[in-house]
Write a protein that holds these residues in place. Structure first.
Motif, PDB file in Angstrom:
ATOM      1  N   LEU A  24       0.820  -1.208   0.000  1.00 28.43           N
ATOM      2  CA  LEU A  24       0.000   0.000   0.000  1.00 28.43           C
ATOM      3  C   LEU A  24       0.857   1.263   0.000  1.00 28.43           C
ATOM      4  O   LEU A  24       0.608   2.196  -0.759  1.00 28.43           O
ATOM      5  CB  LEU A  24      -0.944  -0.008   1.205  1.00 28.43           C
ATOM      6  N   VAL A  25       1.893   1.278   0.826  1.00 24.71           N
ATOM      7  CA  VAL A  25       2.794   2.430   0.867  1.00 24.71           C
ATOM      8  C   VAL A  25       3.501   2.600  -0.480  1.00 24.71           C
ATOM      9  O   VAL A  25       3.619   3.718  -0.997  1.00 24.71           O
ATOM     10  CB  VAL A  25       3.813   2.292   2.017  1.00 24.71           C
ATOM     11  N   GLY A  32       1.952   9.170  -6.338  1.00 22.41           N
ATOM     12  CA  GLY A  32       2.505  10.514  -6.174  1.00 22.41           C
ATOM     13  C   GLY A  32       3.570  10.826  -7.207  1.00 22.41           C
ATOM     14  O   GLY A  32       3.620  11.935  -7.751  1.00 22.41           O
ATOM     15  N   ALA A  33       4.416   9.859  -7.500  1.00 20.04           N
ATOM     16  CA  ALA A  33       5.471  10.053  -8.502  1.00 20.04           C
ATOM     17  C   ALA A  33       4.872  10.252  -9.893  1.00 20.04           C
ATOM     18  O   ALA A  33       5.315  11.120 -10.653  1.00 20.04           O
ATOM     19  CB  ALA A  33       6.426   8.869  -8.503  1.00 20.04           C
ATOM     20  N   GLY A  36       3.206  13.773  -9.997  1.00 18.58           N
ATOM     21  CA  GLY A  36       4.207  14.831 -10.084  1.00 18.58           C
ATOM     22  C   GLY A  36       4.855  14.914 -11.450  1.00 18.58           C
ATOM     23  O   GLY A  36       5.053  16.010 -11.992  1.00 18.58           O
ATOM     24  N   GLU A  37       5.165  13.767 -12.037  1.00 16.43           N
ATOM     25  CA  GLU A  37       5.775  13.748 -13.375  1.00 16.43           C
ATOM     26  C   GLU A  37       4.803  14.245 -14.431  1.00 16.43           C
ATOM     27  O   GLU A  37       5.178  14.967 -15.354  1.00 16.43           O
ATOM     28  CB  GLU A  37       6.274  12.343 -13.709  1.00 16.43           C
ATOM     29  N   GLN A  38       3.521  13.890 -14.309  1.00 15.08           N
ATOM     30  CA  GLN A  38       2.523  14.354 -15.281  1.00 15.08           C
ATOM     31  C   GLN A  38       2.393  15.874 -15.236  1.00 15.08           C
ATOM     32  O   GLN A  38       2.323  16.528 -16.274  1.00 15.08           O
ATOM     33  CB  GLN A  38       1.166  13.692 -15.023  1.00 15.08           C
ATOM     34  N   VAL A  92       7.800   6.699 -16.079  1.00 18.04           N
ATOM     35  CA  VAL A  92       8.025   6.626 -14.632  1.00 18.04           C
ATOM     36  C   VAL A  92       8.111   5.155 -14.257  1.00 18.04           C
ATOM     37  O   VAL A  92       7.222   4.367 -14.589  1.00 18.04           O
ATOM     38  CB  VAL A  92       6.875   7.311 -13.857  1.00 18.04           C
ATOM     39  N   GLU A  93       9.182   4.794 -13.576  1.00 16.61           N
ATOM     40  CA  GLU A  93       9.384   3.414 -13.125  1.00 16.61           C
ATOM     41  C   GLU A  93       8.734   3.234 -11.759  1.00 16.61           C
ATOM     42  O   GLU A  93       9.059   3.940 -10.811  1.00 16.61           O
ATOM     43  CB  GLU A  93      10.887   3.111 -13.032  1.00 16.61           C
ATOM     44  N   LEU A  94       7.780   2.316 -11.690  1.00 17.77           N
ATOM     45  CA  LEU A  94       7.071   2.052 -10.439  1.00 17.77           C
ATOM     46  C   LEU A  94       7.417   0.675  -9.906  1.00 17.77           C
ATOM     47  O   LEU A  94       7.514  -0.280 -10.669  1.00 17.77           O
ATOM     48  CB  LEU A  94       5.560   2.125 -10.654  1.00 17.77           C
ATOM     49  N   PRO A  95       7.566   0.573  -8.578  1.00 21.65           N
ATOM     50  CA  PRO A  95       7.797  -0.754  -8.017  1.00 21.65           C
ATOM     51  C   PRO A  95       6.563  -1.620  -8.217  1.00 21.65           C
ATOM     52  O   PRO A  95       5.440  -1.136  -8.145  1.00 21.65           O
ATOM     53  CB  PRO A  95       8.041  -0.470  -6.529  1.00 21.65           C
ATOM     54  N   LEU A  96       6.762  -2.851  -8.516  1.00 16.67           N
ATOM     55  CA  LEU A  96       5.712  -3.857  -8.727  1.00 16.67           C
ATOM     56  C   LEU A  96       4.978  -3.725 -10.060  1.00 16.67           C
ATOM     57  O   LEU A  96       4.387  -4.676 -10.531  1.00 16.67           O
ATOM     58  CB  LEU A  96       4.672  -3.845  -7.593  1.00 16.67           C
TER      59      LEU A  96
END
Length: 114
Positions: A24-25, A32-33, A36-38, A92-96
């Motif tokens: 969740l975190v 948020g990332a 912000g990038e958008q 944007v690289e996101l975890p998972l």
């Protein structure tokens, strides 16, 4: 007072919930990332379109977009029907989830030269 059969149950509950909380975190930070990038690439596209409409050369238009959004973006510009059109692409690289591609576009009416 906890009975002997319940001792350690809080530890077990935390151990079960901890991975869900971590996911969740990570998702909240990822959203948020992306947001912000958008915003950043939309501002870059708008500023670059304004520069294009003023008649600024393409190298400076691309430089403006890179100055606002960073060097990792891709910028393209074109003219048509009295408008300057700018497209800014970023990832944007996101975890998972891996990489998410973002796109921002802006148009500005070309200024008439006297």
């Amino acid at each position: 007072m906890a009975t002997k059969s319940q001792s350690g149950s809080a530890t077990a509950e935390v151990a079960v919930l901890l991975p869900a909380v971590a996911i969740l975190v990570a998702l909240v930070v990822g959203v948020g990332a992306v947001g912000g990038e958008q915003v950043r690439i939309q501002q870059a596209a708008s500023a670059a379109a304004r520069e294009l409409a003023r008649g600024t050369d393409e190298a400076q238009v691309i430089g403006t977009a890179h100055r606002i959004a960073g060097p990792h973006i891709s910028v393209s510009s074109s003219y048509g029907a009295g408008y300057g059109h700018v497209v800014v692409l970023s990832g944007v690289e996101l975890p998972l989830l891996g990489e998410i591609q973002l796109r921002a576009e802006a148009n500005a009416r070309l200024e008439q030269q006297p």
